[in-house]
Design a protein around this motif. Structure first.
Motif, PDB file in Angstrom:
ATOM      1  N   MET A   1      29.488  17.573  65.894  1.00 59.17           N
ATOM      2  CA  MET A   1      30.698  16.930  65.384  1.00 59.17           C
ATOM      3  C   MET A   1      31.730  16.777  66.495  1.00 59.17           C
ATOM      4  SD  MET A   1      33.117  18.064  62.156  1.00 59.17           S
ATOM      5  CE  MET A   1      31.711  17.890  61.039  1.00 59.17           C
ATOM      6  N   ILE A   2      31.816  17.775  67.361  1.00 59.32           N
ATOM      7  CA  ILE A   2      32.751  17.669  68.482  1.00 59.32           C
ATOM      8  C   ILE A   2      32.363  16.499  69.381  1.00 59.32           C
ATOM      9  CG2 ILE A   2      33.625  18.856  70.532  1.00 59.32           C
ATOM     10  CD1 ILE A   2      33.265  21.490  69.004  1.00 59.32           C
ATOM     11  N   TYR A   3      31.075  16.334  69.606  1.00 58.93           N
ATOM     12  CA  TYR A   3      30.614  15.172  70.381  1.00 58.93           C
ATOM     13  C   TYR A   3      31.033  13.874  69.702  1.00 58.93           C
ATOM     14  CZ  TYR A   3      27.489  11.482  71.969  1.00 58.93           C
ATOM     15  OH  TYR A   3      26.994  10.278  72.422  1.00 58.93           O
ATOM     16  N   ARG A   4      30.884  13.826  68.387  1.00 56.06           N
ATOM     17  CA  ARG A   4      31.217  12.601  67.665  1.00 56.06           C
ATOM     18  C   ARG A   4      32.705  12.280  67.786  1.00 56.06           C
ATOM     19  NH1 ARG A   4      29.930   7.899  67.325  1.00 56.06           N
ATOM     20  NH2 ARG A   4      31.255   6.806  65.850  1.00 56.06           N
ATOM     21  N   VAL A   5      33.564  13.283  67.801  1.00 57.29           N
ATOM     22  CA  VAL A   5      35.006  13.044  67.981  1.00 57.29           C
ATOM     23  C   VAL A   5      35.270  12.436  69.357  1.00 57.29           C
ATOM     24  CG1 VAL A   5      37.259  14.172  68.206  1.00 57.29           C
ATOM     25  CG2 VAL A   5      35.714  14.820  66.345  1.00 57.29           C
ATOM     26  N   HIS A   6      34.561  12.918  70.382  1.00 62.77           N
ATOM     27  CA  HIS A   6      34.731  12.342  71.720  1.00 62.77           C
ATOM     28  C   HIS A   6      34.266  10.885  71.756  1.00 62.77           C
ATOM     29  CE1 HIS A   6      35.254  16.565  72.842  1.00 62.77           C
ATOM     30  NE2 HIS A   6      35.720  16.159  74.003  1.00 62.77           N
ATOM     31  N   ARG A   7      33.157  10.614  71.103  1.00 61.78           N
ATOM     32  CA  ARG A   7      32.690   9.220  71.066  1.00 61.78           C
ATOM     33  C   ARG A   7      33.658   8.347  70.270  1.00 61.78           C
ATOM     34  NH1 ARG A   7      31.531   5.964  73.214  1.00 61.78           N
ATOM     35  NH2 ARG A   7      30.187   4.719  71.850  1.00 61.78           N
ATOM     36  N   HIS A   8      34.213   8.889  69.196  1.00 66.80           N
ATOM     37  CA  HIS A   8      35.171   8.120  68.408  1.00 66.80           C
ATOM     38  C   HIS A   8      36.395   7.789  69.254  1.00 66.80           C
ATOM     39  CE1 HIS A   8      38.053   7.827  64.745  1.00 66.80           C
ATOM     40  NE2 HIS A   8      37.543   6.658  65.036  1.00 66.80           N
ATOM     41  N   TRP A   9      36.850   8.752  70.066  1.00 63.89           N
ATOM     42  CA  TRP A   9      37.972   8.469  70.973  1.00 63.89           C
ATOM     43  C   TRP A   9      37.635   7.278  71.858  1.00 63.89           C
ATOM     44  CZ3 TRP A   9      38.457   7.918  76.163  1.00 63.89           C
ATOM     45  CH2 TRP A   9      39.762   7.816  76.659  1.00 63.89           C
ATOM     46  N   ALA A  10      36.454   7.306  72.462  1.00 65.21           N
ATOM     47  CA  ALA A  10      36.075   6.221  73.367  1.00 65.21           C
ATOM     48  C   ALA A  10      35.935   4.889  72.628  1.00 65.21           C
ATOM     49  CB  ALA A  10      34.773   6.567  74.078  1.00 65.21           C
TER      50      ALA A  10
ATOM     51  N   GLY B   1      32.961  11.024  76.435  1.00 67.82           N
ATOM     52  CA  GLY B   1      32.635  10.128  75.328  1.00 67.82           C
ATOM     53  C   GLY B   1      32.499   8.680  75.750  1.00 67.82           C
ATOM     54  N   MET B   2      32.641   8.388  77.052  1.00 65.15           N
ATOM     55  CA  MET B   2      32.762   7.012  77.534  1.00 65.15           C
ATOM     56  C   MET B   2      31.471   6.507  78.185  1.00 65.15           C
ATOM     57  SD  MET B   2      36.500   7.344  79.337  1.00 65.15           S
ATOM     58  CE  MET B   2      36.324   5.742  80.130  1.00 65.15           C
TER      59      MET B   2
ATOM     60  N   ALA C   1      27.828  11.333  76.456  1.00 66.11           N
ATOM     61  CA  ALA C   1      27.795   9.877  76.559  1.00 66.11           C
ATOM     62  C   ALA C   1      27.363   9.448  77.952  1.00 66.11           C
ATOM     63  CB  ALA C   1      29.170   9.293  76.236  1.00 66.11           C
ATOM     64  N   GLU C   2      27.612  10.330  78.939  1.00 65.56           N
ATOM     65  CA  GLU C   2      27.199  10.057  80.305  1.00 65.56           C
ATOM     66  C   GLU C   2      25.788  10.614  80.528  1.00 65.56           C
ATOM     67  OE1 GLU C   2      31.417  11.432  79.762  1.00 65.56           O
ATOM     68  OE2 GLU C   2      29.456  12.415  79.563  1.00 65.56           O
TER      69      GLU C   2
END
Length: 653
Positions: free
Chosen positions: A258-267, A403-404, A427-428
């Motif tokens: 879920m923490i990963y998903r928040v980073h992707r959502h930011w990006a 997340g980018m 994401a990288e």
């Protein structure tokens, strides 16, 4: 790795600028239509039709070049888009025509602050106050100017006066809170941020800063809630969204997926839309040519990041790599000067928009651009989103993915990010360096060769990490260790412990777990660097917090002879301690769960001979390890960068 006080914070430093509403004095030759033209332009301005307003003000100035209010209002527009030189000329004409207008002087001072002309800015703002002593906005603006010049006491006095004149001035309340937060007066800061939100519920800065302050107090769940509610009101606020992503790294109960998903959502919300479609770069794709490497950081100063990046910048092979540093913060000290001297070029991007900074980097012909900040304070991730370099990398400053997709690679190692789950949470593309992803430059300070338990007979555990990392779960586990070593003590030191309420809350949390408060010593920041390092002389065993491990604190502890017990978790943020200990040959101090963590700490506390042996041999251990092999690490890093470049070249550039 960054100290949490350097977490990204959106300060309400915006000056209180006034759009003039009067017609002003016209020159004798100005036609009678000048006042009417100004009124039309002002109407556009007040309605948010900026292009029409600008055209209208320019029409007025064509008729009357010194029109004070048209100059003022045009300057406001120009300043908003970075047109400082023309705005400066506008203000000079306006002030010359109407030298006794306090609003002009205040606005002029704000522009001068932006331009770094501190002395003239303060003079202009003081003149505004002289002309109108009850002008609250001018006191506020002068406070911002003084704060920018590091005159914190002067800034505090100005904010106090602004609030005396306007008790519900939300921007002043917010900036007062932020100033207090910087002085570690966290509880008072919370009060001011909440007052600012009561005065202006829709204002994003106090909401963002309230969340940050709660995080610094170790109140992570409350901080996350504040950020989430704030984003419900301000969904496009990239910094607040960054802060939410960062705060989640401290939580033990939120799944890493879920923490990963928040980073992707930011990006997805803030960064991905900025990536130009079909982006092509004109860089020479020859795979073995000399490469131009750019490092982007707000922390080229006495900061944790510099402890690890300075030796790399110094040791780069100049026959194969040209090194350009892009500082994005105005902070400067002796470390800054060393880094400036070590780099081939030093190109500040402070004050440049992300778009302008990206254009500058592209014009410089950077081949590989390296982010050293991630989602931390004053980061320039939205610069990277524009893909100014063909290969982009993130490293060191943030313990998670950005997340980018615009950032191609993240540097790590096989312990911090084992193959498998870690690849799914980034994401990288992960590039695992063979001997750890840290290169530590230790301080020049003598080692105290004996652990203190040999003299006192009492084991002292300790942690000098920020309180953000000392969560309720960590307190519970550390309390259990103290219960099992009945005569042991615990020493915690952090800047945030300078706040009375924060200190009391932590003391009470240990009492709740049955620990006599006399066994827990809570220290605030020790200003002198040698004083901070000498505090390690009081420790026998350092306890690494979890899930957010220490980095600089772990390296410091080891360098000062103090063994560190760590708990390796599922994701990078919880495995940095394991990475560091593995690369200095102390795998026996790595636990896989809470029970083993407690057992290892208790067993080590019961073996003074082992503590003495570890302390006596620790310096030699670190000096022989990859952690302090600056040249070897840099060659390894360069090999990874060269492989990235060849991959890009093989794809046809």
């Amino acid at each position: 790795m960054k100290k949490n006080s350097r977490k990204p914070v959106a300060k309400a430093k915006h000056p209180q600028a006034s759009a003039a509403t009067g017609g002003g004095r016209r020159s004798a030759t100005a036609p009678a239509s000048c006042a009417a033209a100004f009124g039309v332009a002002l109407g556009h301005h007040q309605a948010g039709r900026i292009a029409e307003a600008e055209a209208g003000y320019r029409a007025v100035l064509h008729l009357d070049p010194d029109h004070p209010h048209a100059n003022n209002n045009l300057a406001l527009i120009l300043r908003g888009r970075g047109g400082h030189a023309e705005a400066l000329a506008c203000y000079r004409r306006a002030v010359k025509r109407t030298p006794d207008d306090p609003h002009l002087h205040s606005n002029f001072g704000c522009l001068l602050v932006d331009m770094g002309q501190a002395a003239e800015a303060q003079a202009a703002l003081r003149r505004a106050i002289e002309l109108q002593p009850d002008y609250a906005e001018a006191h506020f603006n002068l406070g911002n100017a003084l704060r920018g010049a590091n005159d914190l006491d002067g800034a505090l006095a100005c904010y106090t006066e602004a609030l005396r004149l306007k008790p519900d001035m939300a921007a002043a309340l917010s900036n007062m809170g932020d100033l207090l937060k910087g002085r570690a007066e966290l509880s008072r800061a919370v009060e001011y941020f909440m007052a600012a939100l009561r005065a202006a519920p829709q204002m994003p800065e106090p909401c963002n800063n309230l969340g940050e302050t709660l995080k610094e107090q170790g109140r992570i769940t409350e901080a996350v809630t504040v950020f989430q509610k704030g984003l419900g009101v301000h969904p496009t606020h990239a910094i607040m969204h960054s802060n939410l992503a960062f705060a989640l790294n401290y939580t033990a109960d939120v799944p890493v997926e879920m923490i990963y998903r928040v980073h992707r959502h930011w990006a997805e919300r803030h960064a991905d839309p900025l990536l130009p479609a079909g982006r092509a770069h004109a860089n020479d794709p020859r795979p073995d040519r000399k490469l131009r490497i750019g490092y982007v950081s707000p922390d080229f100063c006495a900061h944790s990041v510099s402890f690890f990046v300075e030796p790399v910048i110094r040791e780069h092979d100049r026959a194969a790599f040209e090194v350009i540093c892009y500082p994005c913060s105005g902070r400067s000290d002796a470390v800054t000067e060393r880094l400036r001297a070590a780099a081939d070029r030093w190109v500040p991007i402070v004050g440049l928009s992300d778009e302008a900074a990206a254009a500058r980097i592209e014009a410089d012909g950077i081949d590989i651009l390296i982010d050293l900040a991630g989602h931390t304070a004053e980061n320039r991730l939205l610069l990277f989103a524009r893909k100014p370099a063909p290969v982009q990398v993130t490293w060191l400053g943030y313990p998670n993915t950005t997340g980018m997709p615009a950032i191609d690679y993240r540097l790590t190692d096989g312990v911090a990010d084992p193959v498998g789950l870690a690849d799914q949470l980034s994401a990288e593309r992960l590039v695992r360096l063979p001997h750890g992803f840290h290169c530590y430059q230790p301080p020049v300070v003598a080692l105290q060769p004996r652990p203190p338990v040999l003299d006192s007979g009492v084991v002292t555990f300790g942690s000098f990490n920020n309180t953000s990392k000392v969560t309720a779960e960590v307190v519970r586990v550390w309390a259990e260790i103290l219960k099992r070593v009945p005569n042991a003590r615990l020493l915690l030191k952090s800047r945030q412990m300078g706040d009375d309420e924060t200190r009391a809350r932590y003391r009470n949390s240990f009492i709740t777990h049955g620990i006599d408060p006399d066994r827990v010593e809570l220290l605030a920041r020790i200003p002198a660097a040698d004083g901070h390092l000498r505090a390690y002389d009081r420790l026998d065993i350092a306890l690494d917090p979890f899930p957010y491990n220490g980095t600089t604190t772990t390296c410091e502890a080891l360098w000062m002879g103090v063994p560190v017990v760590t708990l390796a978790g599922r994701s990078h943020v919880a495995r940095v301690g394991a990475s560091l200990l593995t690369n200095v040959g102390l795998e026996e101090l790595i636990a896989s769960d809470e029970a083993e963590y407690i057992a290892k700490a208790v067993a080590l506390a019961g073996d003074p001979a082992a503590l003495a042996g570890l302390r006596a041999g620790m310096r030699a251990r670190l000096e022989a390890s990859p952690l302090t092999d600056h040249k070897g690490f840099t060659r390894s890093l360069e090999a990874a960068l060269r492989a990235m470049w060849r991959s890009w070249a093989e794809r046809g550039g």
